[in-house]
Write an enzyme that holds these catalytic residues in place. Sequence first.
Site, PDB file in Angstrom:
ATOM      1  N   VAL A 129       8.683  -6.823  -3.623  1.00  0.00           N
ATOM      2  CA  VAL A 129       8.221  -7.885  -4.623  1.00  0.00           C
ATOM      3  C   VAL A 129       9.070  -9.268  -5.093  1.00  0.00           C
ATOM      4  CG1 VAL A 129       6.929  -8.428  -6.728  1.00  0.00           C
ATOM      5  CG2 VAL A 129       6.434  -6.332  -5.414  1.00  0.00           C
TER       6      VAL A 129
ATOM      7  N   LYS B  71      22.820  -4.081  -3.616  1.00  0.00           N
ATOM      8  CA  LYS B  71      21.375  -4.987  -3.179  1.00  0.00           C
ATOM      9  C   LYS B  71      21.784  -6.274  -3.523  1.00  0.00           C
ATOM     10  CE  LYS B  71      17.202  -2.884  -3.753  1.00  0.00           C
ATOM     11  NZ  LYS B  71      15.978  -2.369  -4.617  1.00  0.00           N
TER      12      LYS B  71
ATOM     13  N   PHE C 274       0.454 -10.004  -5.176  1.00  0.00           N
ATOM     14  CA  PHE C 274      -0.520  -9.698  -4.131  1.00  0.00           C
ATOM     15  C   PHE C 274       0.089  -9.574  -2.825  1.00  0.00           C
ATOM     16  CE2 PHE C 274      -3.403 -11.090  -7.581  1.00  0.00           C
ATOM     17  CZ  PHE C 274      -4.140 -10.015  -7.894  1.00  0.00           C
ATOM     18  N   LEU C 275       1.484  -9.426  -2.714  1.00  0.00           N
ATOM     19  CA  LEU C 275       2.277  -9.527  -1.526  1.00  0.00           C
ATOM     20  C   LEU C 275       2.070  -8.444  -0.714  1.00  0.00           C
ATOM     21  CD1 LEU C 275       5.590 -10.949  -3.053  1.00  0.00           C
ATOM     22  CD2 LEU C 275       3.323 -12.081  -2.318  1.00  0.00           C
ATOM     23  N   ARG C 276       1.535  -8.450   0.447  1.00  0.00           N
ATOM     24  CA  ARG C 276       1.524  -7.288   1.546  1.00  0.00           C
ATOM     25  C   ARG C 276       2.970  -7.184   2.174  1.00  0.00           C
ATOM     26  NH1 ARG C 276      -2.889  -9.622   4.842  1.00  0.00           N
ATOM     27  NH2 ARG C 276      -1.786 -11.356   4.241  1.00  0.00           N
ATOM     28  N   GLU C 277       3.508  -5.809   2.403  1.00  0.00           N
ATOM     29  CA  GLU C 277       4.756  -5.918   3.174  1.00  0.00           C
ATOM     30  C   GLU C 277       4.259  -6.302   4.716  1.00  0.00           C
ATOM     31  OE1 GLU C 277       6.847  -2.335   2.523  1.00  0.00           O
ATOM     32  OE2 GLU C 277       6.143  -1.911   0.618  1.00  0.00           O
TER      33      GLU C 277
ATOM     34  N   LYS D  98      -5.156  -6.289 -10.690  1.00  0.00           N
ATOM     35  CA  LYS D  98      -4.320  -5.835  -9.772  1.00  0.00           C
ATOM     36  C   LYS D  98      -4.621  -4.328  -9.262  1.00  0.00           C
ATOM     37  CE  LYS D  98      -1.477  -5.296  -6.671  1.00  0.00           C
ATOM     38  NZ  LYS D  98      -0.028  -5.165  -6.535  1.00  0.00           N
TER      39      LYS D  98
ATOM     40  N   GLY E 230      -0.981   4.257   3.533  1.00  0.00           N
ATOM     41  CA  GLY E 230       0.238   4.855   3.104  1.00  0.00           C
ATOM     42  C   GLY E 230       0.944   3.776   2.381  1.00  0.00           C
TER      43      GLY E 230
ATOM     44  N   CYS F  88       2.416   1.196  -2.259  1.00  0.00           N
ATOM     45  CA  CYS F  88       1.563   0.614  -3.190  1.00  0.00           C
ATOM     46  C   CYS F  88       0.101   1.327  -3.376  1.00  0.00           C
ATOM     47  CB  CYS F  88       1.162  -0.942  -3.091  1.00  0.00           C
ATOM     48  SG  CYS F  88       3.026  -1.766  -3.133  1.00  0.00           S
TER      49      CYS F  88
END
Length: 447
Positions: free
Chosen positions: A15, A39, A156-159, A208, A261, A264
């Site tokens: 995220v 990281k 609302f970020l999708r991988e 959310k 899966g 999230c």
Amino acid sequence: MSSKRRVGVLGLGHVGLPTALGFAELGWTVAGTDSDRSKVESVSAGVPPFYEPGLEELLRRHLTSGRFRALPEIGEAVRQSDILFICVGTPHREDGSADLSQVEGAARTVAENLDSYKLIVEKSTAPVMTALWVERAIQRYGNRQHAFEVACNPEFLREGTAVHDFLHPDRIVIGANSERARSWLRELYEPLGRPMLITDRNSAEMIKHASNAFLALKISFINMVSDLCEAAGASAQDIATGLGLDPRIGAHFLQAGIGYGGFCLPKDLKAFIHVAEELGVNFGLLREVERINQGRIDRFVRKVQQALWVLQDKQLAVWGLAFKPQTDDIRDAPSLHVVRRLRQAGASVRLYDPAATQEFRRVFAEEPDRLVYCSSALEAARGAHAVLVLTEWPEFGEMDWKQVRGCVALPIVVDGRNFLDAAALRAEGFEYHRMGEASLVPDGIKI
Ligand code: UDX
């Protein structure tokens, strides 16, 4: 840009990093930081610590433009920012509740480094009333010399499409108590020109959780319909299309298969159920959603068993390990459970994924027996008694089935994602099994 407000992002994961770079792309100056030094080093060197399409290019662009920097010292990032986004992890605990220790840790660091008014924004998915707790934590651990506010702006970020989702959101949700906080956040997102919903903090947090719970519910619903189709001899695919054409239902998230899966949906559903329980509301509907999803693995393994009869000593090719395409993420991926079950049944597994193999190998490092890692789908298929598709990577849809036919031991495919072209497979003599469809073996026996 009308103001020189500086953005800080705490947490450079799935995220935080797309968010930080997204803001840089919009023209803001952003400092990112993470408690994991490796990281920060990797990001500073222009290498994202995980695979996400478009992210590396964006990272390099904004390291060069100077609009993004990764700082090893969290306090420094706090002091250098006016708006701070908390993007740390909120994993689930044994009882399903969200583990908010990283959020509290971030709040305490903010408190210790508050040197001017700052707006702290909760972006990580967290239970309702987390913003209130962040506020209390900063009050408790801070020096009380500087004013601050806490707002909520869920992601609302999708991988796999996180960069695109940041730059083209369907909606931007802002939960804030004051006009100052609302206007700062509005200004930040203004360049996107997308609809903004301004509400209170509890509602923003709840939007959310409710969104992810509803997506999970849609998937479990279509999976049950798919089981019914299998029993009744109807087409799950056509039913999903028929449902989706009704705009009140919508066409998305109606793909039947081995279930949801990822990091999230499963954890957010658990946390939402837990929140409801804590608040004295019986949301049993969501428990059922979870139960149905857990049952998908059984259903899939049974299909493999129906196709092969005995799994002992069989060679099985597994295509796709990531929980969805375009990511190397295997957290809570169906592949983890399926592979364990196949091995328990005595099969050997030949694994291939375009991005997630390394991660899978790491997880299974202590239990490597009867697992062979392959560098292509074709190599995994070599000598296999069946090919099992667990992730709908586009390359699996573009396979030359004649070539695959030439290297498998038996021409059997079990598709857990219902996305291969049945006609193309059957034309090459494959037995093709998918979810939501009774399997017809070549001699006409329905199984
Ligand atoms: C999700 C939410 O979509 C996103 O808005 C939120 O911010 C983060 O969580 P993500 O975890 O990336 O995003 O995955 P998502 O695209 O939602 O897919 C979740 C799982 O559902 C995947 O395993 C996917 O394969 C499965 N799925 C999705 C289905 O089984 N059927 C479908 O129709 C859609």
